[in-house]
Every structure is written in C-alpha cells, then in structure tokens.
Design an enzyme around this catalytic site. Structure first.
Site, PDB file in Angstrom:
ATOM      1  NE  ARG A   1      -3.950  -1.879   2.382  1.00  0.00           N
ATOM      2  CZ  ARG A   1      -3.861  -3.164   2.707  1.00  0.00           C
ATOM      3  NH1 ARG A   1      -2.715  -3.647   3.153  1.00  0.00           N
ATOM      4  NH2 ARG A   1      -4.900  -3.958   2.597  1.00  0.00           N
TER       5      ARG A   1
ATOM      6  CE  LYS B   1      -7.568  -1.033   4.949  1.00  0.00           C
ATOM      7  NZ  LYS B   1      -8.180  -0.901   3.638  1.00  0.00           N
TER       8      LYS B   1
ATOM      9  CG  HIS C   1      -5.805   1.741  -4.173  1.00  0.00           C
ATOM     10  ND1 HIS C   1      -5.163   2.220  -3.069  1.00  0.00           N
ATOM     11  CD2 HIS C   1      -6.693   0.827  -3.724  1.00  0.00           C
ATOM     12  CE1 HIS C   1      -5.646   1.632  -2.000  1.00  0.00           C
ATOM     13  NE2 HIS C   1      -6.579   0.782  -2.362  1.00  0.00           N
TER      14      HIS C   1
ATOM     15  NE  ARG D   1      -3.371  -3.445  -1.634  1.00  0.00           N
ATOM     16  CZ  ARG D   1      -2.845  -4.359  -0.810  1.00  0.00           C
ATOM     17  NH1 ARG D   1      -1.542  -4.444  -0.681  1.00  0.00           N
ATOM     18  NH2 ARG D   1      -3.622  -5.153  -0.110  1.00  0.00           N
TER      19      ARG D   1
ATOM     20  CG  HIS E   1      -8.384  -8.833  -0.754  1.00  0.00           C
ATOM     21  ND1 HIS E   1      -8.176  -8.700  -2.113  1.00  0.00           N
ATOM     22  CD2 HIS E   1      -8.196  -7.584  -0.238  1.00  0.00           C
ATOM     23  CE1 HIS E   1      -7.901  -7.441  -2.397  1.00  0.00           C
ATOM     24  NE2 HIS E   1      -7.908  -6.745  -1.279  1.00  0.00           N
TER      25      HIS E   1
ATOM     26  CE1 TYR F   1      -7.799  -2.754  -4.171  1.00  0.00           C
ATOM     27  CE2 TYR F   1      -6.035  -4.158  -5.000  1.00  0.00           C
ATOM     28  CZ  TYR F   1      -6.456  -2.990  -4.388  1.00  0.00           C
ATOM     29  OH  TYR F   1      -5.533  -2.044  -3.998  1.00  0.00           O
TER      30      TYR F   1
END
Length: 194
Positions: free
Chosen positions: A53, A77, A141, A144, A167, A176
């Site tokens: 991230r 995170k 993003h 990633r 996930h 995603y």
C-alpha cells in the site's frame, strides 16, 4: 486514492495498468522530472513489484531495502507481517540510494523536515504522470492493482494473491484487480448469439 481530476468532485474508479507499454510509458513520464525522476520511478516500480500500500511504500527506510533481496514488513493497515521481495529492483534501489545524502533515513524523504513524502504527495506524483500519458484512471492504488493484475495473469494463483492482499475472499481479490469485469466481457464477446 482515486483520481478526481476528470469530473470535478466525482471519484474515478482507479484501475490497474494491464499493458506493459502503458506501464513503461508511465515509468518514462515519472522520470521526466529532473530533480525527482529516479525517486518517482522507484516509487512506482516498488509499488507495482511488491503490492505494498502507498502508506507502507512512502514509509520505507533506506536501511530496510539497501543491499537486500527481501525484507519483512508489518503492514500499516492490517498489522500483518509479510516478506517483500526486491530481487528485480536491487540495481534500481542501489542507483537511487547513491543519489541520497549520506545519513538519509527514509527512502523517499520529504523536503520538509526529517520525515518521508506523504501519501498525498505520492498521489500527485502518480496522477500527474498518468495525465502526461493520457490516462485518467490512475491513482496510488493503480500500483497495488497493477501488481495484483500482473501477478494473477502470470500465475492464475488467486489464493496466494488473496493472501498477499489480506483479502477475505477470492471474489474480492478478483474484483479488486479488475478480473471479474474483464472475464465477463471476454466470455460474452466469445459467444455468437445468432
């Protein structure tokens, strides 16, 4: 972070770069800044090569990566520890570190104070380069997601990718990285209805 430039106040769905030419064009655009070209390129290359991230990328220290083919990181995170592999980037990292003043702590130091660049600054860097190549679905993003998309296309191993991304389901991971929409579109295109 999503790009809000195109439609004022509207979030743009940030997408992975799926073509190598787009990745290379973005890397080239990132290098066009004379003073920060190497930094900007390395930030993006690290992002698409590791799947970290943005907040974890900008906080990397020189000590964590200098001369190393891998290192462990506790993700900000999720607080999950994972190993990050740098084999393909060791030369780029070494070249960039040579440009930093001796004693620099952060790999991506801020010009203001002793900290690192912010995720907002990283966002500006990436979206400005996206604008230069005519892509408005680019944000932090994108790095990633590009990692995930490229990894999945090379391995078809959604279970490991799900683990890397932390996930809870394979469906979430595929959505995603934009695989679900792409596979639906491709399957419909391949059918002759009449």
């Amino acid at each position: 972070m999503a790009n809000t430039k195109s439609k004022e106040g509207t979030l743009i769905d940030v997408q992975p770069l799926k073509e190598k030419k787009d990745i290379n064009n973005l890397i080239e655009a990132l290098g066009m800044t004379k003073e920060f070209g190497l930094r900007n390129q390395l930030l993006f290359k690290l992002g698409i090569s590791t799947g970290l991230r943005c907040g974890d990328l900008v906080a990397l220290t020189v000590e964590q990566v200098k001369g190393k083919s891998n290192f462990k990181i506790r993700e900000g995170k999720t607080k999950k520890e994972r190993t990050v592999y740098l084999n393909n980037l060791m030369a780029d990292i070494a070249e960039y570190i040579e440009t930093l003043p001796i004693g620099t702590v952060y790999l991506f130091p801020s010009r203001k104070g002793d900290g690192h660049i912010s995720t907002t600054q990283a966002y500006r860097i990436i979206t400005n380069a996206g604008d230069m190549i005519g892509k408005d679905s680019i944000g932090t993003h994108t790095m990633r997601k590009t990692f995930g998309y490229t990894y999945y296309q090379a391995t078809k191993d959604v279970a490991t990718l799900m683990e890397i991304f932390n996930h809870s389901s394979q469906k979430t991971t595929l959505r995603y990285i934009g695989i679900t929409e792409e596979s639906i579109e491709n399957s419909i295109k391949s059918i002759s209805f009449f």
